[in-house]
Design an enzyme around this catalytic site. Sequence first.
Site, PDB file in Angstrom:
ATOM      1  N   LYS A  67     -11.680  -1.992   0.277  1.00  0.00           N
ATOM      2  CA  LYS A  67     -10.230  -1.279   0.363  1.00  0.00           C
ATOM      3  C   LYS A  67      -9.702  -1.528   1.718  1.00  0.00           C
ATOM      4  O   LYS A  67      -8.677  -2.110   1.848  1.00  0.00           O
ATOM      5  CB  LYS A  67     -10.541   0.083  -0.048  1.00  0.00           C
ATOM      6  CG  LYS A  67      -9.003   0.789   0.310  1.00  0.00           C
ATOM      7  CD  LYS A  67      -9.095   2.124  -0.230  1.00  0.00           C
ATOM      8  CE  LYS A  67      -9.587   3.300   0.627  1.00  0.00           C
ATOM      9  NZ  LYS A  67      -8.600   3.725   1.694  1.00  0.00           N
ATOM     10  N   ASN A  68     -10.585  -1.156   2.643  1.00  0.00           N
ATOM     11  CA  ASN A  68      -9.856  -1.120   3.909  1.00  0.00           C
ATOM     12  C   ASN A  68      -9.728  -2.510   4.651  1.00  0.00           C
ATOM     13  O   ASN A  68      -9.245  -2.623   5.800  1.00  0.00           O
ATOM     14  CB  ASN A  68     -10.677   0.075   4.767  1.00  0.00           C
ATOM     15  CG  ASN A  68     -10.396   1.221   4.348  1.00  0.00           C
ATOM     16  OD1 ASN A  68      -9.365   1.543   4.003  1.00  0.00           O
ATOM     17  ND2 ASN A  68     -11.155   2.351   4.895  1.00  0.00           N
ATOM     18  N   ARG A  93      -2.950  12.005  12.876  1.00  0.00           N
ATOM     19  CA  ARG A  93      -2.915  10.731  12.750  1.00  0.00           C
ATOM     20  C   ARG A  93      -1.846  10.042  13.215  1.00  0.00           C
ATOM     21  O   ARG A  93      -1.008   9.439  12.381  1.00  0.00           O
ATOM     22  CB  ARG A  93      -3.315  10.163  11.219  1.00  0.00           C
ATOM     23  CG  ARG A  93      -4.501  10.805  10.675  1.00  0.00           C
ATOM     24  CD  ARG A  93      -5.053  10.150   9.310  1.00  0.00           C
ATOM     25  NE  ARG A  93      -5.257   8.790   9.344  1.00  0.00           N
ATOM     26  CZ  ARG A  93      -5.501   8.271   8.105  1.00  0.00           C
ATOM     27  NH1 ARG A  93      -5.430   8.782   6.996  1.00  0.00           N
ATOM     28  NH2 ARG A  93      -6.003   6.933   8.010  1.00  0.00           N
ATOM     29  N   ASP A 138     -15.722   8.039   7.182  1.00  0.00           N
ATOM     30  CA  ASP A 138     -15.411   8.018   6.033  1.00  0.00           C
ATOM     31  C   ASP A 138     -16.758   8.150   5.117  1.00  0.00           C
ATOM     32  O   ASP A 138     -16.552   8.185   3.957  1.00  0.00           O
ATOM     33  CB  ASP A 138     -15.113   6.473   5.504  1.00  0.00           C
ATOM     34  CG  ASP A 138     -13.654   6.145   5.947  1.00  0.00           C
ATOM     35  OD1 ASP A 138     -13.025   7.308   6.329  1.00  0.00           O
ATOM     36  OD2 ASP A 138     -13.263   5.050   5.961  1.00  0.00           O
ATOM     37  N   ARG A 182      -7.987   6.065  -5.581  1.00  0.00           N
ATOM     38  CA  ARG A 182      -7.369   5.237  -4.621  1.00  0.00           C
ATOM     39  C   ARG A 182      -8.213   4.414  -3.801  1.00  0.00           C
ATOM     40  O   ARG A 182      -7.987   3.376  -3.260  1.00  0.00           O
ATOM     41  CB  ARG A 182      -6.819   6.246  -3.525  1.00  0.00           C
ATOM     42  CG  ARG A 182      -5.647   6.922  -3.801  1.00  0.00           C
ATOM     43  CD  ARG A 182      -5.056   7.777  -2.677  1.00  0.00           C
ATOM     44  NE  ARG A 182      -4.708   6.959  -1.262  1.00  0.00           N
ATOM     45  CZ  ARG A 182      -4.210   7.436  -0.479  1.00  0.00           C
ATOM     46  NH1 ARG A 182      -3.877   8.583  -0.192  1.00  0.00           N
ATOM     47  NH2 ARG A 182      -3.855   6.543   0.493  1.00  0.00           N
TER      48      ARG A 182
END
Length: 424
Positions: free
Chosen positions: A22-23, A124, A310, A402
């Site tokens: 995903k990232n 963030r 993560d 997600r």
Amino acid sequence: MDKIRIRGGKPLNGQITISGAKNAALPLMATALLTDDTVTLVNVPRLADIDSMAHLLVQLGVEVAMSQRAEREMRLTAADIRDTTAPYDLVRKMRASVLVLGPLLARTGQAQVSLPGGCAIGTRPIDLHLKGLSELGAEIELREGYVQAKVPGGRLKGAKIVFPKVSVGATENLLMAAALAEGETVLVNAAREPEISDLARCLNAMGARIEGIDTETLRIHGVERLRGCRHRIISDRVETGTYMMAAAICDGDLELVGGSLDHIGAVAKSLEEAGLSIAETNRGLRVRRVNGPLTGVDVMTEPFPGFPTDLQAQMMSVMATATGASMITETIFENRFMHVPELCRMGANINVHGASAMVRGVKRLTGAPVMATDLRASVSLVLAGLAAEGETVVNRVYHLDRGYERLEEKLAACGAEIERIAAG
Ligand code: EPZ
């Protein structure tokens, strides 16, 4: 809203194919804004965040087409950029939307991107993205909740940018912007996550000239034009790590097809220290719990190649049933212990002191209805549920959707008793 129901205590055996990262995919999709040719991405994961990014790009004027051959492919063509605004509603939903800022500025000389605001895991900010882009010559104002940026003269100019703190997103935004800038840019103290290297390799295939890939100093010789390319997205190291931990918590024996030790070295080291057996196979990794319960190990999150933030929540679930104690320290985000109270409701013994959590292993977790406020916290509760006695129902499954492709199918195929309960 969908829920996931798990009856714990089943051993896990079998193979899990790891999806595209995903990232890595999110910034790679944004590279399409840098060229009027077609960028084709292969191994695109089926995830809600990918849909959100595609939706934003379509609003900006990018044509997005999906197809499925051996792997899922996405063709992105930004022949005509119609709009340069990333609106609040999209950025709020997915912070990675700010990754369109650098490419839009480089290609069109202007961009308006909503400030993302707070987030479940910390404040963030995006100050490092903005500072870097102004060092490349962008004029940036913050007005009405938006970053309003433009480039006097139309083209960014190369510069030396020293990041005071390692940031994945800021490195990605600057890398994409600098690829089309005039002259040379040097990014010092850049992030070197595998997703950054994947982005840099894709940009080079598009005609960019980036040196120092995999290191903390990236040197970019700006070019006038980039072309299209076909690029295969790396496999998801966080998904790999999550299933390694599923094997660890469940008395499992899993082959993770496509998993790479190079991308997950620090995690493998900690899990091996705890007693998990990990071996490379010709298709990926085999992870097995062989000698009874694992033992507690201390872990501290750090930028790559350190232990990733993560995977911190998932590691905490594993440590919750290990023998002895484990100190887990989070150094990247200030509010990433939201899973702790939920794990404690399942019988875990965890005390948080500032940025550290002391986990004292218990013999058994017990199932409970639980819910979490972000993606990785949610999956840590799924892992705890797999090991717990009785039934666990994880609410707010949209967080999992997600970032984990077909999570319940992949686990069920290996023997877990897990199902999705559709809303309504
Ligand atoms: C990326 O977020 C990932 N997201 C995150 O994945 C991941 O947790 C994080 O990197 C760290 O590895 C994507 O790749 C889409 P950062 P990013 O900029 O880029 C501070 C997941 O679950 N900072 O490296 O936003 C920041 O507050 C997620 O998939 C500033 O101070 O993270 C944090 O403390 C969530 N100013 C630290 O740096 C800035 O301008 C690292 O953040 C930017 C960041």
